[in-house]
Write a protein that holds these residues in place. Sequence first.
Motif, PDB file in Angstrom:
ATOM      1  N   LYS A  99     -10.976   2.003   0.632  1.00 19.15           N
ATOM      2  CA  LYS A  99      -9.835   2.814   0.064  1.00 19.15           C
ATOM      3  C   LYS A  99      -8.750   2.606   1.176  1.00 19.15           C
ATOM      4  N   MET A 100      -9.070   2.694   2.218  1.00 18.99           N
ATOM      5  CA  MET A 100      -7.985   2.733   3.639  1.00 18.99           C
ATOM      6  C   MET A 100      -7.505   0.827   3.516  1.00 18.99           C
ATOM      7  N   GLU A 101      -8.044   0.088   3.200  1.00 23.97           N
ATOM      8  CA  GLU A 101      -7.869  -1.380   2.930  1.00 23.97           C
ATOM      9  C   GLU A 101      -6.641  -1.424   1.909  1.00 23.97           C
ATOM     10  N   GLU A 102      -7.073  -0.795   0.744  1.00 22.38           N
ATOM     11  CA  GLU A 102      -6.327  -0.854  -0.454  1.00 22.38           C
ATOM     12  C   GLU A 102      -5.078  -0.254   0.034  1.00 22.38           C
ATOM     13  N   VAL A 103      -4.998   0.701   0.667  1.00 20.05           N
ATOM     14  CA  VAL A 103      -3.513   1.620   1.025  1.00 20.05           C
ATOM     15  C   VAL A 103      -2.790   0.756   1.829  1.00 20.05           C
ATOM     16  N   LYS A 104      -3.613  -0.019   2.604  1.00 19.01           N
ATOM     17  CA  LYS A 104      -2.899  -0.771   3.590  1.00 19.01           C
ATOM     18  C   LYS A 104      -2.181  -1.793   2.998  1.00 19.01           C
ATOM     19  N   ASN A 105      -2.727  -2.475   1.856  1.00 20.38           N
ATOM     20  CA  ASN A 105      -2.221  -3.638   1.005  1.00 20.38           C
ATOM     21  C   ASN A 105      -1.415  -3.327   0.157  1.00 20.38           C
ATOM     22  N   ARG A 106      -1.201  -2.072  -0.214  1.00 21.17           N
ATOM     23  CA  ARG A 106      -0.299  -1.715  -1.202  1.00 21.17           C
ATOM     24  C   ARG A 106       1.251  -2.261  -1.097  1.00 21.17           C
TER      25      ARG A 106
ATOM     26  N   ASN B 151       3.621  -0.825  -2.742  1.00 23.94           N
ATOM     27  CA  ASN B 151       4.701   0.154  -2.966  1.00 23.94           C
ATOM     28  C   ASN B 151       4.521   1.372  -1.620  1.00 23.94           C
ATOM     29  N   LYS B 152       4.032   1.015  -0.662  1.00 24.66           N
ATOM     30  CA  LYS B 152       3.729   1.863   0.278  1.00 24.66           C
ATOM     31  C   LYS B 152       5.089   2.204   1.053  1.00 24.66           C
ATOM     32  N   ASP B 153       5.141   3.535   1.592  1.00 21.51           N
ATOM     33  CA  ASP B 153       6.357   3.956   2.363  1.00 21.51           C
ATOM     34  C   ASP B 153       6.869   2.984   3.443  1.00 21.51           C
TER      35      ASP B 153
ATOM     36  N   LYS C  18       7.050   4.779   8.540  1.00 23.80           N
ATOM     37  CA  LYS C  18       5.518   5.123   8.954  1.00 23.80           C
ATOM     38  C   LYS C  18       5.799   6.735   9.346  1.00 23.80           C
TER      39      LYS C  18
END
Length: 127
Positions: A110-117, A119-121, A124
């Motif tokens: 899940k953390m890898e998925e979030v890292k590669n999004r 549409n992330k903010d 930081k």
Amino acid sequence: MKDIQTFAKQYQQEMGWDISDESYDKSRDSLLNNYMQLTTEVAEVAEELRKAFNLTASYVEEGMEEEQAFELAKNQIKENIGKELSDCLAYMLKFYNYFGIHVEDSFYAKMEEVKNRKNKDLVKPSK
């Protein structure tokens, strides 16, 4: 986490607190009950945070510097918030174990998925 997950599974079985897999009806009821208990524990984390913020405001009113007041308040709730977070973790582990999900694998994926999004903010968050 593997050791904690294994411990939680054995502990919950010994205590009779594992999620039922006896039948659909019992599983559904057990899952919903455990979900409600988890949300209750999350609310108790929020209560501890509220307590810290109220203590901070009180100390500031008494003339203490805000950062010092917040550090004091955090230390005062540390033990209780740790207990409430542990309760949350215990309920979460029930769900992981019931569904046969390995916590560490799921977490890192899940953390890898979030890292590669895409549409992330853009900014930081501060630490």
